[in-house]
Structure formats: C-alpha cells, structure tokens
Design an enzyme around this catalytic site. Sequence first.
Site, PDB file in Angstrom:
ATOM      1  N   ASP A 135       1.086  -1.748   0.143  1.00 56.29           N
ATOM      2  CA  ASP A 135       0.091   0.304   0.178  1.00 56.29           C
ATOM      3  C   ASP A 135       0.542   0.981  -0.073  1.00 56.29           C
ATOM      4  OD1 ASP A 135      -2.359   1.532   0.036  1.00 56.29           O
ATOM      5  OD2 ASP A 135      -2.074   1.837   2.220  1.00 56.29           O
ATOM      6  N   SER A 136       0.258   2.364  -0.686  1.00 56.24           N
ATOM      7  CA  SER A 136       1.357   3.851  -0.131  1.00 56.24           C
ATOM      8  C   SER A 136       1.562   4.172   0.837  1.00 56.24           C
ATOM      9  CB  SER A 136       0.351   4.897  -0.146  1.00 56.24           C
ATOM     10  OG  SER A 136      -0.848   4.869  -0.259  1.00 56.24           O
ATOM     11  N   CYS A 144      -4.467  -0.824  -2.255  1.00 59.68           N
ATOM     12  CA  CYS A 144      -4.898   0.274  -2.080  1.00 59.68           C
ATOM     13  C   CYS A 144      -5.656   0.880  -3.366  1.00 59.68           C
ATOM     14  CB  CYS A 144      -3.507   1.100  -2.990  1.00 59.68           C
ATOM     15  SG  CYS A 144      -3.345   1.977  -2.970  1.00 59.68           S
ATOM     16  N   GLU A 200      -1.701   8.745   8.387  1.00 58.26           N
ATOM     17  CA  GLU A 200      -0.082   8.658   8.368  1.00 58.26           C
ATOM     18  C   GLU A 200       0.322   9.674   9.627  1.00 58.26           C
ATOM     19  OE1 GLU A 200       1.871   6.306   6.402  1.00 58.26           O
ATOM     20  OE2 GLU A 200      -0.530   5.435   5.242  1.00 58.26           O
ATOM     21  N   CYS A 242     -10.892   3.622   0.343  1.00 56.46           N
ATOM     22  CA  CYS A 242      -9.626   3.835   0.147  1.00 56.46           C
ATOM     23  C   CYS A 242      -9.165   3.040   1.606  1.00 56.46           C
ATOM     24  CB  CYS A 242      -8.699   5.293   0.701  1.00 56.46           C
ATOM     25  SG  CYS A 242      -7.231   5.575   1.276  1.00 56.46           S
ATOM     26  N   HIS A 274      -7.272   3.206   3.473  1.00 55.11           N
ATOM     27  CA  HIS A 274      -6.965   3.536   5.180  1.00 55.11           C
ATOM     28  C   HIS A 274      -8.734   3.726   5.696  1.00 55.11           C
ATOM     29  CE1 HIS A 274      -2.879   5.259   3.208  1.00 55.11           C
ATOM     30  NE2 HIS A 274      -2.612   4.345   4.455  1.00 55.11           N
TER      31      HIS A 274
HETATM   32  N1  DGL Z   1      -4.704   3.187   0.612  1.00 54.71           N
HETATM   33  C1  DGL Z   1      -4.506   3.801  -0.404  1.00 54.71           C
HETATM   34  C2  DGL Z   1      -6.045   3.368  -1.136  1.00 54.71           C
HETATM   35  O1  DGL Z   1      -6.999   3.250  -1.152  1.00 54.71           O
HETATM   36  C3  DGL Z   1      -4.512   5.087  -1.016  1.00 54.71           C
HETATM   37  C4  DGL Z   1      -4.884   6.282   0.273  1.00 54.71           C
HETATM   38  C5  DGL Z   1      -3.479   7.309  -0.551  1.00 54.71           C
HETATM   39  O2  DGL Z   1      -2.150   7.485  -0.502  1.00 54.71           O
HETATM   40  O3  DGL Z   1      -3.484   8.624  -0.805  1.00 54.71           O
HETATM   41  O4  DGL Z   1      -6.221   4.325  -2.487  1.00 54.71           O
END
Ligand code: DGL
Length: 265
Positions: free
Chosen positions: A10-11, A73, A152, A184, A186
Amino acid sequence: MNNKPIGILDSGLGGLTIWHEIVQQLPHESTVYIGDSANTPYGVKSPEEIFELARKCIEFLLTKEVKLIVTACNSITVSCVDQLREAYPAIPIVGTVPAIKPAGEQTKNKRIGILATTRTTTSDYQTELINQFASDCTVLSHGTDGIVPLIERGELASAEMTATLERELAPFQEEGIDTLVLGCTHFPFVKVQMQKILGSSVTILDSSEAIARRVTFLLEQSNSLASVPKPEYAFFTTGNAAIAKKILHATIKRSETVVVTEVSL
Ligand code: DGL
C-alpha cells in the site's frame, strides 16, 4: 501446498486493514507487508508516478519470495493494476477497488456515496464500476486527500480528524445516502467515527472481506494454500516504524508484539 508468504503493498498504513482481514480468513498464511509511507499520499499523484512507486514495492516483495501479491490500495489498482500484471506475469496480483457492486445490491433508497482519494474518484475504472453495478442509483462520489495524511501521522481520534471527517462527510448527509463505500483502504481505521457522524441508518462498506475471499479462492484454486502452524507476519515501511507499530497495535488489536522494519526502496 505452498508455504511462501502472501505479499501486501500500500501507499502506507491503509493496507493493514486488508492484511487484517486476510490473516483472519487465512490463519495459516505468512505475510510480508510493505507500506510506502515515505511517498504517501498516492491519491494526489499521476497514474505514471503511482505505477513507478508500486513497481518498487513489488520488486521489494519479490525479494521476499512471495507467492501472490495484493495491491491493498484502491489508488494503485485503479491507476495501473493491468500494467502491473503485464510487468509481472509470473505472479498473481489481486487488486482492491471500491465496493460499488455490493453497495448497488444493498442500497434501499438507491442513493450511494463513495468516499475515496482524488485519484480513485477521477479514474475511468471507478466510472466503469458505477456504470456496471450502480447505474440505477444516484451516486455521489467525493474525493478527499485530507484523511490519509492524518492516519499516516497516527492521528486516529484527534480533533483535526473529527473536524476533517465532519467536513468530508457533510455532502453525503445532504444527499441522503443510505450506503457509503469506503474507496480507500485507510478509511476503515476511522469507520467508527464516520458511523457516529452519519448515524446508524447509513451502511458503511469496505472491500477488505471481498479481497481476502478472492485471495483464498486463488490460493485454493492453484493448490497454494499454506499450512504453517505458526505463521510469520513481517512488516516493512519506508516511513516511521513507531507510527506503523502504534497503528497496528491500537487498531488491529493484536496482542502479540509486532516488528516493523524501516526500509528504503
Ligand atoms: N490507501 C490507498 C487507497 O486505498 C491510498 C491512500 C493514498 O496514499 O492516497 O487508495
């Protein structure tokens, strides 16, 4: 049988919500997680930039001899999952996309909300999912890149998080949706706060269970399930290991100590 680990990327820390569901559904599988927190958020980047960053994460996972990779992600998946599959044909890659299909099936008032990153909400991939699975619904898709940086930083319940969630969820309240898709990975970390703001009449959906089911299916189908009595979970971050540990311990609620290692890709 294949006892090699499942690779997850993931990011940043968002993919841990997918990791958690995978280890719940597949308790005998080892995993290697890489979160690219040094480059987060991906949601504001171009598809080309995201492809290059995701490629580095995949190269890293391949050094750990993973048997399958999950792009945990949405922003990566909608930007470049096909190109990644082309670049790495030897390894199965499972993507993560917003749960628009179940939302279209479950909504009663036919008013659906999608909260995702800017990258995901503006992608053709998401538009196609809406056309395919929710064409009979009014869909309010709202992109935000303000929630991910707070997570984050380890801020799950700060005053700034509450204010941000109230602001970002207001359009959905005005629209009278009965189903909100978290596009997302997160966002499930703050699902409880979101539910409080939206009230119990709104169903909040995320993709984690479906992704874990897909992983299970692919491993079963290829006879690649592991049977490790005590699986190992390795966590790597390009960011700050202490924050990653805090998020893991506080939100995922695993009792055993986890080790998070900082790496640069
Ligand atoms: N967790 C990521 C997603 O599902 C991206 C979050 C990000 O880095 O912008 O899109």
